[in-house]
Design a protein around this motif. Structure first.
Motif, short mmCIF file in Angstrom:
data_model
loop_
_atom_site.label_atom_id
_atom_site.label_comp_id
_atom_site.label_asym_id
_atom_site.label_seq_id
_atom_site.Cartn_x
_atom_site.Cartn_y
_atom_site.Cartn_z
N GLY A 16 0.81 -1.22 0.00
CA GLY A 16 0.00 0.00 0.00
C GLY A 16 0.85 1.26 0.00
O GLY A 16 0.56 2.22 -0.74
N LEU A 17 1.90 1.28 0.80
CA LEU A 17 2.76 2.47 0.87
C LEU A 17 3.59 2.61 -0.40
O LEU A 17 3.86 3.73 -0.85
CB LEU A 17 3.66 2.40 2.11
N ASP A 18 3.98 1.49 -0.96
CA ASP A 18 4.74 1.53 -2.22
C ASP A 18 3.93 2.20 -3.33
O ASP A 18 4.49 2.83 -4.23
CB ASP A 18 5.13 0.10 -2.62
N GLY A 19 2.61 2.06 -3.23
CA GLY A 19 1.75 2.68 -4.24
C GLY A 19 1.76 4.20 -4.17
O GLY A 19 1.43 4.87 -5.15
N VAL A 20 2.13 4.73 -3.02
CA VAL A 20 2.17 6.19 -2.83
C VAL A 20 3.60 6.72 -2.99
O VAL A 20 3.82 7.81 -3.52
CB VAL A 20 1.64 6.57 -1.43
N TYR A 21 4.55 5.92 -2.50
CA TYR A 21 5.97 6.33 -2.48
C TYR A 21 6.44 6.66 -3.90
O TYR A 21 6.22 5.89 -4.83
CB TYR A 21 6.79 5.18 -1.90
N ARG A 22 7.09 7.80 -4.06
CA ARG A 22 7.58 8.19 -5.38
C ARG A 22 9.03 7.71 -5.50
O ARG A 22 9.26 6.55 -5.77
CB ARG A 22 7.44 9.70 -5.54
N THR A 23 9.98 8.57 -5.27
CA THR A 23 11.39 8.16 -5.21
C THR A 23 11.95 8.74 -3.92
O THR A 23 11.35 9.63 -3.31
CB THR A 23 12.21 8.73 -6.38
N ALA A 24 13.11 8.24 -3.51
CA ALA A 24 13.72 8.75 -2.28
C ALA A 24 13.94 10.26 -2.40
O ALA A 24 13.69 11.02 -1.44
CB ALA A 24 15.04 8.04 -2.01
N ALA A 25 14.38 10.72 -3.57
CA ALA A 25 14.65 12.15 -3.76
C ALA A 25 13.36 12.96 -3.69
O ALA A 25 13.31 14.02 -3.05
CB ALA A 25 15.34 12.38 -5.10
N ASP A 26 12.30 12.46 -4.32
CA ASP A 26 11.02 13.17 -4.28
C ASP A 26 10.51 13.27 -2.84
O ASP A 26 10.06 14.33 -2.40
CB ASP A 26 9.94 12.44 -5.11
N GLU A 27 10.54 12.14 -2.13
CA GLU A 27 10.02 12.13 -0.76
C GLU A 27 10.85 13.04 0.15
O GLU A 27 10.32 13.71 1.03
CB GLU A 27 9.98 10.70 -0.20
N SER A 28 12.15 13.06 -0.09
CA SER A 28 13.03 13.93 0.70
C SER A 28 12.70 15.40 0.42
O SER A 28 12.62 16.23 1.34
CB SER A 28 14.49 13.63 0.36
N ASP A 29 12.49 15.72 -0.85
CA ASP A 29 12.14 17.11 -1.21
C ASP A 29 10.79 17.50 -0.62
O ASP A 29 10.61 18.64 -0.15
CB ASP A 29 12.07 17.26 -2.74
N LEU A 30 9.84 16.58 -0.64
CA LEU A 30 8.52 16.88 -0.07
C LEU A 30 8.63 17.09 1.44
O LEU A 30 7.96 17.96 2.01
CB LEU A 30 7.53 15.74 -0.38
N TYR A 31 9.49 16.32 2.08
CA TYR A 31 9.67 16.48 3.53
C TYR A 31 10.29 17.85 3.84
O TYR A 31 9.85 18.55 4.76
CB TYR A 31 10.55 15.35 4.08
N GLU A 32 11.27 18.26 3.04
CA GLU A 32 11.88 19.59 3.24
C GLU A 32 10.83 20.69 3.03
O GLU A 32 10.78 21.67 3.79
CB GLU A 32 13.06 19.79 2.28
#
Lengths: 217, 153
Positions: A16-32
């Motif tokens: 389920g989470l893999d379906g939302v997860y983009r890439t490590a870089a995208d998720e890191s940018d979204l967190y910032e």
């Protein structure tokens, strides 16, 4: 819950989470970018009124955030410009810009709150903002698990360059005993378990709020 | 939980295939082990070190640090906790950014651009992604929390 049920539940969650997860870089940018919202909220609580802008003058039609370090004077990226009605002071909140540290080396600040006059100087001269104009700096690590000691050591080096009292290490995961002990009783702060809206995010917001108030005073 | 180390290995393998970056974070923490003050060690961990130090003519002091391996249950709990935090941070990050844009004329699609080159790395429609991210974590949260409780967390 049996072990078979636990396995099935965790496997389903991974899928389920893999379906939302983009890439490590995208998720890191979204967190910032999410931490930028915490900083903006802190600025509001300190009495500020913000505008998201790409040029410093007009509201941004489209938000464009940096991936990886960039120069503040390179235009077209979104930042928050904050005015404080009771004073002539203004603040800018940027993502991923380089700041000149104590050793005359430029370092990337994931989230940087900087005196707007210094930002204007940076744009005028194409020089990195100086550390003395940094009000607060966040080092963001999008770690769902506990970051290693190397992250703490790197952060202590970074905070020594930018100013220990101004810097905070922020991540969504739990901290480890080693990391917590390494940073405890030192000026830079460590904020584990920070997700927008969490109690830890509220503590971080209060910390930034106080730094802004100290700068305004 | 019986067989928790094997279950951990099985689930870590699955996580490695689907979301490798998070699997690496969990794996690295497990490999590092838990660092604890030697005086806080319990049971055989403490006794074993006490005996070895006595043989060397010393004893455990409050400055001594030790590293102990994660138990099977602890490893499994760490993996599950990391999934919970990942799912929550994916949802809350998207919601927070969308919230900042709300009430303005700014597009809800954001662009991530390489700072040095200006190349577009990603374009993310937050209005589309927020419901999916929130649904994903809320659908799985109860079972993950129950699993953590089963492991004593």
């Amino acid at each position: 819950m049996t072990s078979a049920e636990l396995i099935a539940a965790v496997e389903a969650a991974i899928g389920g989470l893999d379906g939302v997860y983009r890439t490590a870089a995208d998720e890191s940018d979204l967190y910032e970018a999410a931490l930028l919202t915490v900083a903006v909220d802190a600025a509001r609580r300190a009495g500020g009124v913000e505008m998201l802008t790409n040029d410093g003058a007009t509201p941004a039609a489209t938000v464009r955030f940096r991936r990886g370090p960039g120069h503040l004077w390179n235009g077209g990226f979104t930042f928050a410009r904050v005015e404080f009605p009771q004073t002539p002071k203004r603040l800018e909140i940027h993502l991923g810009i380089m700041v000149a540290g104590a050793s005359s080396v430029a370092h990337e600040c994931d989230v940087a709150l900087i005196d707007a006059m210094e930002c204007e100087r940076s744009r005028a001269g194409a020089v990195h903002p100086r550390r003395r104009a940094v009000v607060a700096a966040l080092e963001a690590k999008h770690y769902a698990g506990p970051p290693g000691l190397d992250i703490g050591r790197g952060f202590l080096g970074f905070s020594g360059e930018i100013g220990p009292g101004k810097c905070a290490l922020v991540f969504p995961g739990q901290t480890s005993a080693s990391l917590a002990t390494l940073i405890a009783r030192k000026s830079p702060e460590c904020f584990p378990e920070v997700e927008p809206g969490s109690p830890a995010a509220q503590r971080l917001r209060g910390h930034i709020d106080q730094q802004i108030r100290n700068w305004l005073a | 939980m019986e067989g928790s180390s094997q279950i951990y290995e099985q689930l870590l393998g699955e996580l490695r295939e689907r979301i490798p970056e998070i699997a690496i974070q969990v794996e690295e923490e497990v490999q590092r082990g838990r660092r604890v003050a030697a005086t806080a060690l319990s049971g055989s961990d403490r006794t074993d070190r006490d005996e070895k130090l006595r043989f060397a003519g010393s004893k455990i002091s409050k400055e001594d640090l030790a590293t102990v391996e994660y138990s099977g249950d602890e490893k499994l709990a760490l993996l599950i906790d990391s999934l919970l935090r990942l799912g929550t941070s994916m949802a809350t990050s998207r919601e927070a950014i969308l919230g900042l844009l709300g009430g303005t004329d700014t597009s809800t699609t954001i662009e991530l651009v390489v700072g040095q080159t200006g190349a577009l790395a990603a374009r993310i429609d937050l209005a589309t992604e927020v419901p999916g991210a929130r649904t994903a974590i809320e659908r799985h949260r109860p079972a993950l929390v129950e699993a953590l409780a089963e492991l004593g967390r």
